[in-house]
Structure formats: structure tokens, C-alpha cells
Design an enzyme around this catalytic site. Structure first.
Site, PDB file in Angstrom:
ATOM      1  N   ALA A 205      33.429  34.264  42.178  1.00  0.00           N
ATOM      2  CA  ALA A 205      32.628  33.075  41.895  1.00  0.00           C
ATOM      3  C   ALA A 205      33.487  31.958  41.321  1.00  0.00           C
ATOM      4  CB  ALA A 205      31.493  33.430  40.942  1.00  0.00           C
ATOM      5  N   ASP A 274      38.068  42.853  31.717  1.00  0.00           N
ATOM      6  CA  ASP A 274      38.835  42.848  30.464  1.00  0.00           C
ATOM      7  C   ASP A 274      39.997  43.833  30.555  1.00  0.00           C
ATOM      8  OD1 ASP A 274      36.897  41.106  29.454  1.00  0.00           O
ATOM      9  OD2 ASP A 274      35.743  42.718  28.548  1.00  0.00           O
TER      10      ASP A 274
END
Length: 485
Positions: A205, A274
Site C-alpha cells: 500500500a 517489525d
């Protein structure tokens, strides 16, 4: 530390060259789990009988936890509230050995908490508490930077738009003397362009936002072709486009490369980004080049997507993962790994195919192939080449799923995806000792045979298991009315 038998992994895990600085938005992830066996009479909502609660660091705090779990010395800069959630989060970070001296405690801003309610491993609801930092709080975070940057081996920014890694931090980083690599994981990457990061990690995105257009159905190819544009727009030396189950596309010095992901349920993907950023940054700190660093990050991310919850990859998890099953590698990474295997005296066996619907014929011949040497490499045709070879409507399963399933077989050591109709160029590159082919072939029928033999290898035709074939399975499924005609 246990050796992983992967030179790249061993090099990164052995690194002790200074702390990694993490700057960004700190969250507390709260998980509430239980059973949902009935619907409430007050509203059409499931009633969850709570059986467990767990608080874990999230956001930049989770990234710091991953770095610490991989053996890094970690400094953390961010902000939490002077509340119970903030106290809990700091206690978890301190227990992991993370230096939290750079974390600001704010009396008038609550700690951001994301609470998920799940039943039978399925998240039913998430609700968020918290607010964006104001200018004064953001300035207090930025003030911690000058001393924290000193002596760092790498800097990782986790900017999720909550203010802890906003304009004040960007200004501060722009004024300090910086020699360590800078990695930016941000929703708004363009804001970081003036700092010319060494690496950025936009997801699909975010990449579309940067390009101003959709990646389309073939997002891998679109990401591969957009490298120059992405680097120009973002000012970054390296761009790693992360595509969840499709792995990553890596743009840096030289031609673009890929990492291949082991497919996993979307519900398990929380925190995988992460982990990837942490692994990537630690590898860059250890002096690994961008492409190798991305592969290390992918290996770590593949570990955490196996289980639900906010994930942390430990050294033990990573080394165990490497010993459990096959590794999915792009061509440059495969070449590097096989060079190590060859130097260790290993006999390399290579085979290839579409493997659209895995069946007994496949598994039988793969087991036979593995018995011909010490290492079995399986190359899988990508979706476009499979369509060319098998016709319209094929493949039934995308390349990531086909490769991922093969990687779960105990007889397979390495899996790669290739885009040509034949693996001739790949064979020329890796020079296997044995080229194994299943089915009713003769060596002289194969275009690969002269290439294999020219490099000193041999071609072995394995037993044909009849009547097991993908085409046959599809035909029987259609006849039974369980597949589209």
C-alpha cells in the site's frame, strides 16, 4: 550461540559492534483470548469466555524486542504515558535488556494500547486507546537523540504517524553527525526523503502511494520495474518493497533481487514487519550488503508468522527454523548458499517443475532425488511460465503457495522460483552435481542434459509413479463436479 550452518545468519548473530538505536512510536499490545460458544442476547455479538490475557510490546517497542532477542544491544527512544500501561511497557522492555533511558514519560498523554480479543485463534475485535503526540511532547523525544546516536551501529526509525518520529525527530537527525546506516519504516516515507535513508521498507500500500498508482495483479513484476522511480522519489539508497506472502523485492546496488516468504495465515502476520525491519537493520549493522540483509530479515519474519500474536524471533527460534526445513531463496542467495555447501564437500542435486497440485508422484520422486546426494534444490516455475507450459487456467495455485508447500517437505533443502520455461540458465549458474527428473523421459530428450554434462554433472531419470499427475487430478475433479469445467 548455536551455529546455524548458514554463513549469513552466523555472521549477523555474532555481531557485537555497538548498539542499534530504535526511534519511534511505542505501543502496548494487549491480547485477550478465550472461547466464543454463544451469541449475546443483548446484541448479535459473540460472548467470549476469557481464559488468558497477555501484554506485549508493540510498534517500535516490538521492533526493539526483536533486535534484543537476536542478540543486539538496543537503545530505544520514544514516549509513553505516566500511566499503568506505560509502566507495564517499560517493565517488559527493561526485562529484555533494552536501554530505555531515551523513553520520555508524559503526564498528560496516555500510552497507546491496542487491545485484541480473540477466540480459537481468530481475532474478533480490536480497539485502540491513545492519541498523537503534540509538538511539545515530540520535541521532548527529539531532544534525546543527540546522545543516543553517538556510537550506534545502525539507526532504525519506526514512524507510524503517531508523532514520536515526526518532524522534530527528522530535524534532529538531520543536524547530528551520522555515520551509521539509517533504516526507515514509515507510513509517510516521502517525509524522510531529505535524510536520504540507507534503506526503506514500504509495504504494498505504501509503495502504491509513493508511485501514485496500483501495483496491479502482478505486483512482484510491478515492484521490480519501479526500482529507479522509488529510489528517486524517496532519496533512499536501498528500497525493499515488502509484499507479505510474496516476500520482498530488493532494490539497491546491482540488479533487483527477491526474498521468498513461507506463506502463513494473515491472522499470524501481526508484527512480522517489525521483525523484518529489525533483522534487516541488524544485518546492515553487521556489514552485510542490502540484499543479504533483506534475506536475513525475511528468515526472521518467516519465524514469527508461524504463531498468532505480536511476534518476536529469538536466536533459538531462528536457528531451529533453519534446521527444520527448506529455505526459500532467490537466485543470488541460492548461489551464495550453495557455494558454502559445495565447499563443505556436499553433493548438490537439482530438480524443477511447476508442482501445481502436489501429489504422491511428486513426493515419491523428490524423495528419490534427495537420496542421490546431500542437498536437494527444487526450482519452481513462476505463474507466467507455468501458464505458458500448461495452458490457460494454470496454475491453480500461485507460485508462493507452490514453493511454500515444497519447502515443508523434509526431503527438500532449498526452494527457488524461476521465470523461464526451462531451468537451463539456472543450471549454468549453480552447476549441480546431479540433475534429477521425474517421469517417462530419456536424458537425450531433455534440453538441460548437455548443459548439466558440460559442467561435469550427471542426469538421472527417476521412477515414474503412475497414474499420478496434476492433469489427471484436475480431470478427475472436473468429472466429479468439484472443479470448474
Amino acid at each position: 550461540m548455536t551455529a546455524s550452518h548458514d554463513a549469513l545468519v552466523d555472521r549477523v548473530l555474532a555481531f557485537r559492534g555497538g548498539p542499534v538505536l530504535v526511534v519511534g512510536d511505542l505501543l502496548l499490545d494487549s491480547w485477550i483470548a478465550g472461547r466464543a460458544e454463544r451469541i449475546s442476547r443483548e446484541a448479535p455479538a459473540p460472548v467470549v469466555q476469557v481464559s488468558a490475557r497477555e501484554d506485549v510490546p508493540g510498534g517500535a517497542a516490538n521492533t526493539a524486542m526483536n533486535l534484543a532477542a537476536l542478540g543486539a544491544e538496543v537503545r530505544l527512544i520514544g514516549a509513553v504515558g505516566a500511566d499503568e500501561a506505560g509502566t507495564t511497557l517499560l517493565a517488559l522492555l527493561d526485562a529484555a535488556g533494552i536501554d530505555t533511558a531515551g523513553v520520555v514519560r508524559l503526564g498528560d498523554v496516555p500510552t497507546t494500547v491496542k487491545t485484541r480479543v480473540s477466540a480459537a485463534g481468530q481475532v474478533l475485535l480490536r480497539f485502540d486507546d491513545g492519541q498523537e503526540l503534540d509538538a511539545e511532547a515530540a520535541a521532548a523525544v527529539a531532544a534525546r537523540l543527540p546522545w543516543a546516536v553517538d556510537g550506534c551501529a545502525a539507526i532504525l526509525v519506526c514512524d507510524y504517524g503517531m508523532g514520536a518520529a515526526g518532524a522534530a525527530v527528522r530535524d534532529a537527525l538531520g543536524t547530528v553527525e551520522r555515520t551509521a546506516p539509517l533504516v526507515v519504516d514509515a507510513h509517510d516515507i516521502l517525509a524522510w526523503a531529505p535524510l536520504r535513508p540507507d534503506a526503506i521498507t514500504p509495504n504494498a500500500a505504501e509503495t502504491e502511494l509513493l508511485l501514485g498508482r496500483a501495483l496491479g495483479s502482478d505486483r512482484i513484476r510491478a515492484a521490480q520495474e519501479a526500482g529507479d522511480e522509488l529510489r528517486r522519489r524517496t532519496g533512499a539508497t536501498g528500497v525493499i518493497v515488502t509484499l507479505d506472502r510474496d516476500g520482498t523485492v530488493v532494490h539497491g546496488p546491482g540488479a533487483p533481487t527477491r526474498t521468498l516468504a513461507k506463506p502463513a495465515p494473515d491472522a499470524n502476520a501481526n508484527g512480522a514487519g517489525d521483525t523484518f525491519a529489525a533483522g534487516l537493520t541488524l544485518a546492515l549493522a553487521a556489514g552485510v550488503d542490502l540484499h543479504g540483509a533483506a534475506r536475513f530479515g525475511q528468515l526472521a519474519a518467516d519465524v514469527v508468522v508461524r504463531t498468532p500474536g505480536t511476534g518476536v524471533c529469538t536466536i533459538a527460534d531462528l536457528t531451529a527454523s533453519l534446521s527444520e526445513g527448506a529455505r526459500m531463496l532467490d537466485e543470488p542467495a541460492l548461489v551464495a548458499v550453495l557455494a558454502t555447501e559445495r565447499a563443505a564437500g556436499k553433493r548438490i542435486v537439482f530438480t524443477n517443475g511447476c508442482f501445481d497440485v502436489l501429489h504422491r508422484g511428486h513426493t515419491a520422486y523428490l524423495k528419490q532425488a534427495r537420496a542421490l546426494g546431500d542437498v536437494l534444490v527444487v526450482a519452481v516455475n513462476d505463474d507466467e511460465s507455468t501458464t505458458r507450459l500448461k495452458g490457460p487456467g494454470r496454475p491453480l495455485n500461485p507460485a508462493a503457495d507452490r514453493a511454500g508447500l515444497l519447502a515443508e517437505l523434509s526431503c527438500v533443502d532449498y526452494v527457488t522460483v524461476f521465470s523461464t520455461d526451462t531451468p537451463v540458465s539456472l543450471i549454468e549458474t549453480i552447476e549441480p552435481h546431479v540433475y534429477a527428473k521425474g517421469g517417462d523421459y530419456l536424458p537425450e530428450m531433455l534440453v538441460e542434459t548437455p548443459v548439466v554434462e558440460a559442467h561435469g554433472g550427471e542426469v538421472r531419470i527417476l521412477d515414474y509413479v503412475s497414474p499420478h499427475s496434476t492433469s489427471g487430478l484436475i480431470a478427475r475433479a472436473k468429472a466429479a463436479g468439484v472443479a470448474d469445467a
